[in-house]
Design an enzyme around this catalytic site. Structure first.
Site, PDB file in Angstrom:
ATOM      1  N   GLY A 173    -104.275 -53.289  15.812  1.00 20.88           N
ATOM      2  CA  GLY A 173    -103.371 -52.406  15.088  1.00 20.88           C
ATOM      3  C   GLY A 173    -101.965 -52.966  15.058  1.00 20.88           C
ATOM      4  O   GLY A 173    -101.761 -54.176  15.149  1.00 20.88           O
ATOM      5  N   CYS A 174    -100.979 -52.102  14.957  1.00 22.47           N
ATOM      6  CA  CYS A 174     -99.580 -52.521  14.856  1.00 22.47           C
ATOM      7  C   CYS A 174     -99.154 -53.299  16.094  1.00 22.47           C
ATOM      8  O   CYS A 174     -99.305 -52.826  17.223  1.00 22.47           O
ATOM      9  CB  CYS A 174     -98.685 -51.300  14.681  1.00 22.47           C
TER      10      CYS A 174
END
Length: 220
Positions: free
Chosen positions: A51-52
């Site tokens: 993810g981020c």
């Protein structure tokens, strides 16, 4: 009309993601021999996408033995990826982190445990509202021993939870450093809405369930 536009947009979006991950160039990346990064000054390196990278960077820096977590891009078939280009979903790259750690303090096995304990292991192409192939989950191995550690832990977790684990397993090829403004983002921008509402809660969820003996005494 809005529904039609939304459907067309989603179709285009996912077709971009799928083509990025199923092209011949991407197949070459997935099937390549892994590149091993040598230990330097007693420090090893490991690579993960989850993810981020703002979130993942902070998570790993909360672990004892981790000296630094650096944001970047990996897993794709294009050279010199940027934040803008990776967000198109056409580069094959995912937002990733380079973990610099002391193997005498924390093992690669524990770093893999951190990885699975800090994400939604069933979400494909993203974490939370961050969605797209650039946010997909990938564990990178540098040799056969690391590959087997990853595969065994992934299989064991799938059996334990009775779910399909979304994370992909790639041979490590190259880590491309992200733009300067992405580095240490959580520390430098503690009042940013994303950090307050997404990154810190994700970090705290991880810390609440991971064995305390592996964690630094840092408050958030």
């Amino acid at each position: 009309m809005k529904n039609i536009i939304s459907i067309l947009a989603l179709t285009l979006f996912f077709s971009c993601q799928n083509s990025a991950q199923t092209s011949k160039k991407q197949d070459a990346v997935i099937n390549a021999d892994p590149i091993e990064v040598p230990i330097k000054n007693g420090k090893a390196k490991a690579y993960f996408a989850s993810g981020c990278f703002w979130c993942v960077e902070a998570i790993y820096e909360s672990v004892k033995g981790v000296e630094e977590s650096i944001s970047g891009y990996s897993g794709g078939h294009t050279k010199n990826p940027t934040y803008a280009s990776s967000n198109t979903g056409k580069t094959g790259h995912a937002e990733a982190v380079e973990i610099i750690y002391d193997p005498n303090i924390v093992s690669f096995e524990t770093l893999v445990d951190v990885y699975f304990a800090s994400q939604n292991v069933t979400q494909v192409n993203g974490q939370g509202n961050d969605r797209g192939s650039q946010y997909r989950s990938i564990l990178f191995y540098q040799n056969e021993a690391q590959k087997q550690i990853i595969l065994k832990k992934k299989e064991a977790l799938a059996k334990k939870l009775n779910v399909t684990i979304a994370a992909e397993v790639y041979p490590f090829q190259k880590f491309w450093l992200a733009e300067d403004y992405h580095q240490n983002y959580e520390k430098l921008h503690p009042n940013h809405p994303y950090i307050k509402n997404v990154s810190v809660p994700r970090l705290n969820r991880f810390k609440s369930k991971f064995p305390k003996k592996f964690l630094k005494e840092v408050t958030h």
